[in-house]
Design an enzyme around this catalytic site. Sequence first.
Site, mmCIF file in Angstrom:
data_model
loop_
_atom_site.group_PDB
_atom_site.id
_atom_site.type_symbol
_atom_site.label_atom_id
_atom_site.label_comp_id
_atom_site.label_asym_id
_atom_site.label_seq_id
_atom_site.Cartn_x
_atom_site.Cartn_y
_atom_site.Cartn_z
ATOM 1 N N LEU A 69 40.316 69.377 84.299
ATOM 2 C CA LEU A 69 40.427 68.119 83.120
ATOM 3 C C LEU A 69 38.857 68.088 82.424
ATOM 4 O O LEU A 69 37.798 68.886 82.944
ATOM 5 C CB LEU A 69 40.674 66.719 83.589
ATOM 6 C CG LEU A 69 42.006 66.702 84.008
ATOM 7 C CD1 LEU A 69 42.223 65.687 85.162
ATOM 8 C CD2 LEU A 69 43.059 66.656 83.043
ATOM 9 N N PRO A 70 38.742 67.554 81.307
ATOM 10 C CA PRO A 70 37.395 67.484 80.475
ATOM 11 C C PRO A 70 36.306 66.754 81.187
ATOM 12 O O PRO A 70 35.284 67.427 81.062
ATOM 13 C CB PRO A 70 37.718 66.897 79.327
ATOM 14 C CG PRO A 70 39.398 66.951 79.218
ATOM 15 C CD PRO A 70 39.770 67.122 80.269
ATOM 16 N N LYS A 175 27.647 73.851 91.167
ATOM 17 C CA LYS A 175 28.287 74.473 89.731
ATOM 18 C C LYS A 175 26.956 73.785 88.883
ATOM 19 O O LYS A 175 26.672 74.692 87.924
ATOM 20 C CB LYS A 175 29.433 73.698 89.458
ATOM 21 C CG LYS A 175 29.916 73.503 88.033
ATOM 22 C CD LYS A 175 30.319 75.031 87.545
ATOM 23 C CE LYS A 175 30.753 74.917 86.002
ATOM 24 N NZ LYS A 175 30.964 76.170 85.517
HETATM 25 P P1 NAD Z 1 40.239 71.947 77.540
HETATM 26 O O1 NAD Z 1 39.905 70.791 76.751
HETATM 27 O O2 NAD Z 1 40.667 73.082 76.818
HETATM 28 O O3 NAD Z 1 41.270 71.667 78.477
HETATM 29 C C1 NAD Z 1 41.586 70.260 78.874
HETATM 30 C C2 NAD Z 1 42.911 69.908 79.080
HETATM 31 O O4 NAD Z 1 43.206 68.847 79.441
HETATM 32 C C3 NAD Z 1 43.548 69.856 77.743
HETATM 33 O O5 NAD Z 1 44.517 70.613 77.325
HETATM 34 C C4 NAD Z 1 43.744 68.102 77.517
HETATM 35 O O6 NAD Z 1 44.942 67.695 76.625
HETATM 36 C C5 NAD Z 1 44.095 67.959 79.147
HETATM 37 N N1 NAD Z 1 43.869 66.417 79.405
HETATM 38 C C6 NAD Z 1 42.902 65.597 79.062
HETATM 39 N N2 NAD Z 1 43.355 64.337 79.467
HETATM 40 C C7 NAD Z 1 44.689 64.447 80.218
HETATM 41 C C8 NAD Z 1 45.403 63.758 80.898
HETATM 42 N N3 NAD Z 1 44.761 62.360 81.157
HETATM 43 N N4 NAD Z 1 46.644 64.060 81.454
HETATM 44 C C9 NAD Z 1 46.917 65.503 81.378
HETATM 45 N N5 NAD Z 1 46.000 66.414 80.638
HETATM 46 C C10 NAD Z 1 44.866 66.022 80.199
HETATM 47 O O7 NAD Z 1 38.994 72.210 78.507
HETATM 48 P P2 NAD Z 1 38.462 73.434 79.367
HETATM 49 O O8 NAD Z 1 37.620 74.446 78.764
HETATM 50 O O9 NAD Z 1 39.878 74.032 79.877
HETATM 51 O O10 NAD Z 1 37.723 72.960 80.455
HETATM 52 C C11 NAD Z 1 38.383 72.077 81.424
HETATM 53 C C12 NAD Z 1 37.280 72.019 82.529
HETATM 54 O O11 NAD Z 1 36.750 73.424 83.106
HETATM 55 C C13 NAD Z 1 35.996 71.094 82.124
HETATM 56 O O12 NAD Z 1 35.591 70.293 83.268
HETATM 57 C C14 NAD Z 1 34.952 72.342 82.020
HETATM 58 O O13 NAD Z 1 33.499 71.862 81.954
HETATM 59 C C15 NAD Z 1 35.398 73.312 83.044
HETATM 60 N N6 NAD Z 1 34.906 74.566 82.782
HETATM 61 C C16 NAD Z 1 35.304 75.215 81.317
HETATM 62 C C17 NAD Z 1 34.947 76.512 81.163
HETATM 63 C C18 NAD Z 1 35.174 77.091 80.038
HETATM 64 O O14 NAD Z 1 34.452 78.297 79.604
HETATM 65 N N7 NAD Z 1 35.952 76.468 78.894
HETATM 66 C C19 NAD Z 1 34.247 77.398 82.210
HETATM 67 C C20 NAD Z 1 33.972 76.829 83.490
HETATM 68 C C21 NAD Z 1 34.421 75.286 83.719
#
Ligand code: NAD
Length: 300
Positions: A69-70, A175
């Site tokens: 999740l975000p 992290k």
């Molecule tokens: P993203 O925004 O693409 O995905 C997050 C998803 O969570 C979305 O699809 C959103 O609809 C869903 N969501 C939000 N609230 C929700 C709820 N209440 N119930 C169900 N679903 C819900 O973000 P991401 O890039 O996939 O990143 C996710 C996590 O991973 C973050 O914490 C980020 O810091 C971490 N991360 C990301 C990367 C990267 O390269 N993108 C790398 C390492 C870590």
Amino acid sequence: MSNTLTTIAFIGLGNMGGGMAANLAKKGFIVNAFDLMPEHLEKARADGCNTFGSAADAVATCDAVVSMLPNGKIVESLYIDQDALLDAMPKGTLVIDCSTVAPENSRRLAQVGTEKGMRVIDAPVSGGVAAAAAGTLAFMCGGSEADVDAARPVLAAMGANIFRAGDHGAGQVAKVCNNMLLAIHMAGTAEALQLGVNNGLDPKVLSDIMLKSSGCNWSLEKYNPYPGVQENSAATRGYTGGFMVDLMLKDLGLAMQSALASQSSIPMGASARNLFSLHKKSGGEDKGGLDFSSIQQFYQ
Ligand code: NAD
């Protein structure tokens, strides 16, 4: 409590979670998936997951929950405060939160989860969207040895390296340290490349020299920020895809919080946060959605 984890509820099927859930399904787990966005549910169905109309329905019958999740506010709201998922899952469920959040968010989740009879670990990842799709993420776990060991088969289906950093929240601390260092060496690499270019060097030639010299580092090797130097880099794709400036700023904010909480001095991390923040707002348009290697533009 099930010792064999076969049914996994997966919450948050975005850039990272989508690929991770698909890999679990590919490796033979039953995946009960939920996301707020219908198009993400559609993709998960095509990838072999079962989809549900609410997070509570997705976790109702499962051995483990994985969430991606975000931010920490959403994690706490979903599991504890608003959706109360910890009350909707079977007792003994192993909760594996892979989101990047503050160590305090992970500790609260673990405390409330344990009180309600669940097993909880934090397991943030390194590797980005490509590694999530390829199943080669690195997991940095916080929690008891027994719970981290129990999670290993699930994590191994999504990643190549699994580390236990310590107790609850320790995965998030690891992290934050890693991503602060990443921000520092990416900014330093961009700065050095621009100095060379401004003094008449070809960025590809300079990169080749530094790759075999003492300036070699992961950003230069795998993620060159100068457009055209590496064929498949985000820089060469106009800084699209990859790891967004906004997410790097979130992680640098978490580093600042951790520094305050522990009275640590992080002058380089603080400078990196300021650089990325100034970059986001530079040039009249919000650059938060660009890949973080676009910090190169800040120097141009
Ligand atoms: P993203 O925004 O693409 O995905 C997050 C998803 O969570 C979305 O699809 C959103 O609809 C869903 N969501 C939000 N609230 C929700 C709820 N209440 N119930 C169900 N679903 C819900 O973000 P991401 O890039 O996939 O990143 C996710 C996590 O991973 C973050 O914490 C980020 O810091 C971490 N991360 C990301 C990367 C990267 O390269 N993108 C790398 C390492 C870590």
